[in-house]
Structure formats: structure tokens, C-alpha cells
Design an enzyme around this catalytic site. Structure first.
Site, PDB file in Angstrom:
ATOM      1  CE  LYS A   1      -1.729   1.661   4.038  1.00  0.00           C
ATOM      2  NZ  LYS A   1      -1.422   3.082   4.220  1.00  0.00           N
ATOM      3  CG  ASN A   2       2.601   2.554   3.518  1.00  0.00           C
ATOM      4  OD1 ASN A   2       1.415   2.866   3.377  1.00  0.00           O
ATOM      5  ND2 ASN A   2       3.153   2.337   4.703  1.00  0.00           N
TER       6      ASN A   2
ATOM      7  CG  ASP B   1       3.121   1.166   9.227  1.00  0.00           C
ATOM      8  OD1 ASP B   1       2.842   2.003  10.093  1.00  0.00           O
ATOM      9  OD2 ASP B   1       3.153   1.442   8.011  1.00  0.00           O
TER      10      ASP B   1
ATOM     11  CB  CYS C   1      -4.844  10.407  11.432  1.00  0.00           C
ATOM     12  SG  CYS C   1      -3.308   9.579  11.734  1.00  0.00           S
TER      13      CYS C   1
ATOM     14  NE  ARG D   1       0.280   9.947   9.522  1.00  0.00           N
ATOM     15  CZ  ARG D   1       0.064   8.743   9.032  1.00  0.00           C
ATOM     16  NH1 ARG D   1      -1.126   8.241   9.005  1.00  0.00           N
ATOM     17  NH2 ARG D   1       1.030   8.017   8.547  1.00  0.00           N
TER      18      ARG D   1
ATOM     19  NE  ARG E   1      -6.629   4.033   5.885  1.00  0.00           N
ATOM     20  CZ  ARG E   1      -5.607   4.342   6.700  1.00  0.00           C
ATOM     21  NH1 ARG E   1      -5.753   4.269   7.997  1.00  0.00           N
ATOM     22  NH2 ARG E   1      -4.449   4.753   6.212  1.00  0.00           N
TER      23      ARG E   1
HETATM   24  C1  UD1 Z   1       4.426   6.695   6.217  1.00  0.00           C
HETATM   25  C2  UD1 Z   1       3.526   5.497   6.053  1.00  0.00           C
HETATM   26  C3  UD1 Z   1       3.069   4.985   7.402  1.00  0.00           C
HETATM   27  C4  UD1 Z   1       4.275   4.685   8.278  1.00  0.00           C
HETATM   28  C5  UD1 Z   1       5.185   5.894   8.346  1.00  0.00           C
HETATM   29  C6  UD1 Z   1       6.469   5.632   9.098  1.00  0.00           C
HETATM   30  C7  UD1 Z   1       2.459   5.883   3.919  1.00  0.00           C
HETATM   31  C8  UD1 Z   1       1.208   6.160   3.172  1.00  0.00           C
HETATM   32  N1  UD1 Z   1       2.373   5.878   5.240  1.00  0.00           N
HETATM   33  O1  UD1 Z   1       3.640   7.716   6.840  1.00  0.00           O
HETATM   34  O2  UD1 Z   1       2.312   3.786   7.187  1.00  0.00           O
HETATM   35  O3  UD1 Z   1       3.834   4.368   9.568  1.00  0.00           O
HETATM   36  O4  UD1 Z   1       5.546   6.334   7.023  1.00  0.00           O
HETATM   37  O5  UD1 Z   1       7.146   4.565   8.547  1.00  0.00           O
HETATM   38  O6  UD1 Z   1       3.495   5.605   3.341  1.00  0.00           O
HETATM   39  N2  UD1 Z   1       6.480  14.332  10.797  1.00  0.00           N
HETATM   40  C9  UD1 Z   1       6.590  15.661  11.154  1.00  0.00           C
HETATM   41  N3  UD1 Z   1       6.463  16.584  10.151  1.00  0.00           N
HETATM   42  C10 UD1 Z   1       6.245  16.255   8.853  1.00  0.00           C
HETATM   43  C11 UD1 Z   1       6.149  14.890   8.511  1.00  0.00           C
HETATM   44  C12 UD1 Z   1       6.271  13.938   9.510  1.00  0.00           C
HETATM   45  O7  UD1 Z   1       6.776  15.993  12.313  1.00  0.00           O
HETATM   46  O8  UD1 Z   1       6.154  17.150   8.010  1.00  0.00           O
HETATM   47  C13 UD1 Z   1       6.573  13.290  11.873  1.00  0.00           C
HETATM   48  C14 UD1 Z   1       5.250  12.520  12.027  1.00  0.00           C
HETATM   49  O9  UD1 Z   1       4.360  13.194  12.867  1.00  0.00           O
HETATM   50  C15 UD1 Z   1       5.721  11.211  12.611  1.00  0.00           C
HETATM   51  C16 UD1 Z   1       7.097  11.021  11.955  1.00  0.00           C
HETATM   52  O10 UD1 Z   1       7.492  12.301  11.476  1.00  0.00           O
HETATM   53  O11 UD1 Z   1       5.885  11.348  13.992  1.00  0.00           O
HETATM   54  C17 UD1 Z   1       7.071   9.999  10.839  1.00  0.00           C
HETATM   55  O12 UD1 Z   1       6.233  10.442   9.816  1.00  0.00           O
HETATM   56  P1  UD1 Z   1       6.468  10.068   8.293  1.00  0.00           P
HETATM   57  O13 UD1 Z   1       7.728   9.281   8.145  1.00  0.00           O
HETATM   58  O14 UD1 Z   1       6.329  11.317   7.500  1.00  0.00           O
HETATM   59  O15 UD1 Z   1       5.249   9.111   8.028  1.00  0.00           O
HETATM   60  P2  UD1 Z   1       4.174   9.211   6.869  1.00  0.00           P
HETATM   61  O16 UD1 Z   1       4.834   9.525   5.585  1.00  0.00           O
HETATM   62  O17 UD1 Z   1       3.039  10.055   7.312  1.00  0.00           O
END
Ligand code: UD1
Length: 433
Positions: free
Chosen positions: A22-23, A305, A116, A121, A397
Site C-alpha cells: 500500500k505504501n 507499522d 489521525c 501527523r 484500508r
Molecule cells: C508513512 C507510512 C506509514 C508509516 C510511516 C512511518 C504511507 C502512506 N504511510 O507515513 O504507514 O507508519 O511512514 O514509517 O506511506 N512528521 C513531522 N512533520 C512532517 C512529517 C512527519 O513531524 O512534516 C513526523 C510525524 O508526525 C511522525 C514522523 O514524522 O511522527 C514519521 O512520519 P512520516 O515518516 O512522514 O510518516 P508518513 O509519511 O506520514
């Protein structure tokens, strides 16, 4: 509303094949709008998040055709740069369209993904990075309007290796002027898959999976065919189910290197893992051993995950296991539901203390999020007696036909809808009289 009905304790056996990740599918589909023509994407799972992504693509002007697990995305004509608020709320990862829309159309209008089930996020890293690439933003609290006359290469240092931010930077700068360097990017296999897809389309992305990524911007991309990598989180979910039921199963179409961070945890539990090509056999002992400490970390660390299904497996291990969640602050919401099965888990800030119990019993529980929901399925498979899992739309999902795949492995699991649920209750009441 659909629910899962599970009678636990069935021993699992046989083979199961992983579907596409999915990711990987979500960012690759978002990146397909950079290409004026038809990209053919194989091994694309039929999940509710993928269906939402397809709806977004269609709302932007793409035509999308599904044939089995192949999606053909034609982004010849993009007619809109706006993503509807409802779609944004349905799937928070639609933030990934920001980079592709602004690159393709010079503008993007989206809504804040907001908090969420598993945490707040924020998207600050995405926005800051895109600003470095030449984008400007107009924010009004709930929506973000982004414009860029051109994307210019830049050096971007990520303070945290965010998966989504790394993907947005790669997608936005694939077609650009100059070179973009990402220092401390996310190194997840899904990042490599996105880079492979874009490179197949003619992009010049180097170093995906390493500590620095370099992207030499090109003028245009051409259509390609691409196969999505197998879903490593699904693999760890099946492994957790095999572990809690003391079973031996074979998981086909795996990539061993993607699963390397989870193998030591399962071997510490006492499971034996045999690899042969792209297949993995897991053989679980009668009773699992505890795992001293699991810490979720960005890849190549233990994936956040996989945390919930693995905790579910550890509920019946001999002794006390610890898990520290370092990525998402709200990931423990499923724990109170797991405890309804008779598990003994206490959470203190980032740490879950899992005191192994001898048996779980069936329970009526609510899925709180995607992976937490999968953990409840794992627990129900290992519990004595009947369980009901509600709100399984969370599970849908990220897991395609989970009940069918577990049934094929010998589990007693059914998806039933509201009407069937009423009849089911009538039969159970009649039988128990
Ligand atoms: C993606 C995955 C999710 C997985 C995660 C971590 C998808 C669709 N989802 O989510 O399943 O659990 O990677 O492996 O691929 N953060 C900030 N600021 C930002 C962006 C992120 O503070 O602008 C923080 C988030 O709150 C979180 C951490 O960074 O605590 C990790 O987030 P991130 O690696 O961005 O995860 P996603 O891309 O949302």
C-alpha cells in the site's frame, strides 16, 4: 457495517502470497500524474486507500482502468489542481499529491490532513522542503494553496527522515531545473520503489535507500510499466498470526532484505525462519518466548507499522516483553481493546509492557486504526472461543481480502454485514437455548 467473526485457536498451515505494498502504491499513483501518457502499474492492491487515490486521480482528470491487480493510469489531461476536502480527510496520505500537482500544473490546492488515529501527523517538513524547491504557500488554517512557476533544485536537510516528505521532494524535483540533494532522507523500501518507478519513466534519481539522495531534474518523463514491491507489513502480520497460533506457514513473494528488521524479533520469540528465494517459512513454537525490547525506528529499524500485530503475538508469550514506540505518539489506542481478550499490557508514555498470559479468550472489540485492527485479528486468531471485530473498514484500508487469505490458511474467519450479523445472533441464541 461489516464485522469479522473469528473462532480462534485453529492451527494455520499452507502458503499465502503477499499483495503489493500500500505504501508504495499510493506515492507511485500520485507520481503517475507527472507523466503525459499511460503508466501501467502491476501488483497494485485493491484496497480502500488505493480506491480513494484512484478517485483523486480521476477528479484531477486522469483516466484509470483496473484489470486484476494492474492499474493503467493515463494522466495526459490534467484538468484540476484541487483535492476535495472529503477525499483529503478519507486518506490523510493524500498530502503526497502536493509535490506531483505543483510540479505538473504549477499549483495545488489541498486541505490540511489534520490529526489521525495514530498521531497529529504534521506536514511542516513537506512544506519547508517544497519551499526550498521554489514553491510558495498561502495557508488559511484549513487549506493550503501552493504555487510554483518552476521547480529549482536545492539542498534539503531533513531533521527527521520523514517518509512522506522524502516522497514529496523526490516527486516534485523529478522534473525540475538543476540538482536536488536530500540529506537524511527516509530509507524505506517504498522510497526505493518510488525512485525505481520514476527512473523507469526517465527520471535521474540516485541513492534511494541510502543516507543521501540526489535528483538531477529532467525536462519530461515518459510512460512505463512498473511492478509494486510486496507488502512487508502484511508479511509481518502473517508472521504474527503464525506465531500466536503456534503454526507453520509459507509466505510467498517476499523480499528478505525488506523484512530483515523484523526477523530478529520473531527468532527471539522462538520462531524458526527459513528463506528460500522469495519465500519464507515460519515455524512457531508451542509457546512463544518474550522479547526483551523492541524499538520502532525509521528503516532499517523495526517498522512502526509492524508494532501492533507483533504486540498481539507477544500477549501469550512466556514472560514480559517491552515495546517502545518512537514514531507515532498515539499508536497504543488498540491496547485497551487487546486487553479485552485477557491480555495484560500496560502503557507508560512510549513504552508498552506486555506481560505474557497463558491464554487469550474471545472478545467483542473495535478496530481503532489500520494496524491496530490487524493486531485484533491476530489476537482473535490466537484466542480460545469466538470473537467479533467491529469497524473493520480501518483494516480494509491496508489488507486485501484478509479473511479469505486467513481462511485459506485454515483459520475460521468470516466477514459478515449488519443483516447477517442479526441472523448470526439469532442462530447463536437459538443454538444456545
Ligand atoms: C508513512 C507510512 C506509514 C508509516 C510511516 C512511518 C504511507 C502512506 N504511510 O507515513 O504507514 O507508519 O511512514 O514509517 O506511506 N512528521 C513531522 N512533520 C512532517 C512529517 C512527519 O513531524 O512534516 C513526523 C510525524 O508526525 C511522525 C514522523 O514524522 O511522527 C514519521 O512520519 P512520516 O515518516 O512522514 O510518516 P508518513 O509519511 O506520514
Amino acid at each position: 457495517m461489516n464485522v469479522f467473526k473469528i473462532n480462534g485457536k485453529a492451527r494455520l498451515s499452507g502458503n499465502v502470497r503477499l499483495h503489493g505494498a500500500k505504501n508504495s502504491a499510493l506515492p507511485i499513483l500520485a507520481a503517475a500524474i507527472l507523466v503525459k501518457g499511460e503508466c501501467v502499474i502491476h501488483n497494485c492492491p485493491d484496497l480502500s486507500d488505493v480506491r480513494t487515490t484512484v478517485k483523486i486521480l480521476e477528479s484531477l482528470g486522469c483516466t484509470v482502468k483496473r484489470d486484476g491487480d494492474t492499474l493503467a493510469v493515463n494522466a495526459e489531461n490534467i484538468v484540476s489542481s484541487d483535492i476535495d476536502e472529503q477525499m483529503m480527510r478519507t486518506m490523510r496520505s493524500s498530502i503526497i499529491f502536493l509535490g506531483s500537482l505543483v510540479s505538473r500544473t504549477g499549483k495545488a490546492s489541498i486541505f490540511y490532513p489534520g490529526g489521525c488515529e495514530i498521531g497529529t501527523r504534521p506536514v511542516d517538513l513537506h512544506l519547508k522542503a517544497l519551499k526550498s524547491l521554489g514553491a510558495s504557500f498561502c495557508e488559511n488554517g484549513s487549506s493550503i494553496a501552493c504555487t510554483a512557476s518552476e521547480i529549482r533544485g536545492a539542498k534539503i536537510i531533513l531533521p527527521f527522515p520523514s517518509v512522506g516528505a522524502t516522497e514529496n521532494i523526490i516527486i516534485a524535483s523529478a522534473i525540475s531545473k538543476g540538482t536536488t540533494t536530500i540529506i537524511n532522507p527516509a530509507r524505506e523500501p517504498e522510497i526505493c520503489d518510488l525512485a525505481d518507478f520514476l527512473n523507469n519513466c526517465g527520471a535521474r534519481i540516485y541513492g534511494a535507500g541510502e543516507t543521501t539522495i540526489e535528483i538531477d531534474g529532467v525536462e519530461r518523463l515518459h510512460p512505463c510499466e512498473h511492478r509494486i514491491i510486496p507488502d512487508r507489513i502484511l508479511a509481518s502480520t502473517y508472521m504474527s498470526a503464525a506465531a500466536i497460533t503456534g503454526s507453520e506457514i509459507i509466505i510467498d513473494d517476499i523480499k528478505p532484505t525488506h523484512l530483515a528488521p523484523v526477523f530478529p524479533v520473531f527468532t527471539e520469540m522462538g520462531c524458526k525462519i527459513y528463506l528460500q528465494g522469495n519465500s519464507l517459512k515460519i515455524q512457531a513454537p508451542k509457546r512463544l518466548g518474550r522479547v526483551r525490547m523492541i524499538k520502532t525506528m525509521p528503516f532499517p529499524g523495526f517498522p512502526t507499522d509492524s508494532h501492533s500485530p507483533v504486540v498481539a503475538a507477544l500477549t501469550t508469550a512466556r514472560g514480559t516483553s517491552l515495546l517502545q514506540e518512537n514514531i507515532f505518539e498515539n499508536r497504543f489506542r488498540y491496547v485497551s481493546e487487546l486487553n479485552r481478550f485477557g491480555a495484560d499490557i500496560q502503557v507508560n508514555d512510549k513504552i508498552a509492557v506486555i506481560n505474557g498470559v497463558k491464554h487469550l479468550h474471545g472478545a467483542n472489540v473495535n478496530a481503532t486504526d489500520l494496524r491496530g485492527g490487524a493486531a485484533l485479528v491476530v489476537a482473535a486468531l490466537g484466542a480460545e472461543g469466538a470473537s467479533t471485530i467491529n469497524y473493520i473498514h480501518h483494516i480494509d484500508r491496508g489488507y486485501e481480502r484478509l479473511e479469505e487469505n486467513f481462511s485459506n490458511l485454515g483459520a475460521d474467519i468470516k466477514r459478515i454485514n449488519n443483516e447477517e450479523e442479526k441472523n448470526y445472533k439469532k442462530i447463536i441464541t437459538k443454538d444456545s437455548k
